[in-house]
Design an enzyme around this catalytic site. Sequence first.
Site, mmCIF file in Angstrom:
data_model
loop_
_atom_site.group_PDB
_atom_site.id
_atom_site.type_symbol
_atom_site.label_atom_id
_atom_site.label_comp_id
_atom_site.label_asym_id
_atom_site.label_seq_id
_atom_site.Cartn_x
_atom_site.Cartn_y
_atom_site.Cartn_z
ATOM 1 N N LYS A 107 -12.001 -6.256 2.771
ATOM 2 C CA LYS A 107 -12.556 -6.789 4.013
ATOM 3 C C LYS A 107 -13.669 -7.806 3.761
ATOM 4 C CE LYS A 107 -11.161 -3.047 7.066
ATOM 5 N NZ LYS A 107 -10.703 -2.005 6.097
HETATM 6 C C1 LIG Z 1 -9.533 -1.434 6.386
HETATM 7 C C2 LIG Z 1 -8.846 -0.884 5.211
HETATM 8 C C3 LIG Z 1 -7.462 -0.702 5.206
HETATM 9 C C4 LIG Z 1 -6.610 -1.014 6.408
HETATM 10 O O1 LIG Z 1 -6.551 -2.392 6.686
HETATM 11 P P1 LIG Z 1 -6.076 -2.915 8.116
HETATM 12 O O2 LIG Z 1 -6.214 -4.385 8.062
HETATM 13 O O3 LIG Z 1 -6.995 -2.276 9.121
HETATM 14 O O4 LIG Z 1 -4.688 -2.446 8.296
HETATM 15 C C5 LIG Z 1 -6.868 -0.257 4.037
HETATM 16 N N1 LIG Z 1 -7.591 0.045 2.954
HETATM 17 C C6 LIG Z 1 -8.934 -0.100 2.927
HETATM 18 C C7 LIG Z 1 -9.672 0.289 1.707
HETATM 19 C C8 LIG Z 1 -9.605 -0.579 4.052
HETATM 20 O O5 LIG Z 1 -10.918 -0.725 4.014
#
Ligand SMILES: *Cc1c(COP(=O)(O)O)cnc(C)c1O
Length: 432
Positions: A107
């Site tokens: 993210k």
């Molecule tokens: C947010 C997150 C996900 C899921 O991603 P999305 O875009 O919400 O589907 C998967 N793995 C980790 C470690 C995350 O932080």
Amino acid sequence: MQYYSTNGKAPLASLEKAVVKGLAEDRGLYVPLRIPRLPEAFFAEIGRMDFHAVACAAAEAFFGEDVPAEALRKMVCDTLSFDCPLVQVEENIWTLELFHGPTLAFKDVGARFMARLLAHFTHGDGKEIHILVATSGDTGSAVANGFLGVEGIRVHVLYPKGKVSPIQECQFTTLGGNITALEVDGTFDDCQALVKEAFMDADMNARLRLSSANSINIARFLPQSFYYFHAFAQLQRLGRAQDAVFCVPSGNFGNLCAGLFAREAGLPVRRFIAANNANDVFYQYLRTGNYCPKESIPTLANAMDVGAPSNFARIYDIYGKDWNRIRALVGGGTVSDAQIRETLADCHRRTGYLLDPHGACAYRILRESLQPGQAGVFLETAHPAKFKDTVEQATGTQVEIPARLAAFMRGTPCKTPLRRDYADFRNYLYGL
Ligand SMILES: *Cc1c(COP(=O)(O)O)cnc(C)c1O
């Protein structure tokens, strides 16, 4: 570029409005009116381009009409201050490691890009912006760190009490400055509901300038397409780009959605697979054609504990609300906590590679689904050290804590408790 709302009842918006508002007036999600297509010549050359060059070309296609080329190039290069390497795990299977950023989760890419794009649009108009962000774990830290110290922007992180790991928590409770952590007595879905309600509160919006940084924001999810292009470039260098399959550990589906946008922009990917944990609303949709959001259930892969994935609306919309089109392109699967533990141990034993619980879901589903001749890539969305206890217990191996993570853990946490009740949240915001 203009952006429409998935609910179809809001006026078209500019990129600036879509980024600043986050959610459309009719509660729909913004989608570009037209998905630009990169030329075939670009994909023929992509194996000779580095990460920044690939990402700049993708950024130019999506945002080039609205952001001057030089500013956009700088935004992309500042965002991608770390690599996203493709690492081979076993024959025909690679992992795209997305955890080399400041908070050790994918993210970081979207959050860092969004902070810079928002600052570009709002710079110098003098009115403070409040970012409201609901997190099931990693969004909060990525957004808080992405926006830390950005002038004119304050960030309020809402997270479910006791449902994020201590390591995740310290990454947004110890920053101080323009970042506040709100500990909500409820689930992630409650946090998300509070944020959505604040955006719909006309009185609130007349008094405060609110914006969102959840994966519903176009500036958060769309830049995640950059690393799919980069992964493809790396496969091309290995001579394995003909039959690429991407498996994505999914929660709110921003990451998968970004991959689908990359494909619609011309990236020649054969197929995507959405890996779910026990929160498998999307997998059930693929099987039955019925989309039935549910309460979320806590699991070991807690960043995927989402019972009502927001970005489903975008996926549904870009494929004409057609179940057959969606399932022809996207496969799925669901992984229990017991299977996550088993997969962490099994992968480590056979290959020496240390997964995190989210990557473990994707790795497992990819192995079950891969056809002969295909090159499978699963996205490793977090560093295993963020889930140290789970990974160590399952594998019997010690996980080293990277220095930048250890630094967060030495900080002093500061958080404000909140009930899962909008009146409480409203009072907090009015008190700012
Ligand atoms: C947010 C997150 C996900 C899921 O991603 P999305 O875009 O919400 O589907 C998967 N793995 C980790 C470690 C995350 O932080």
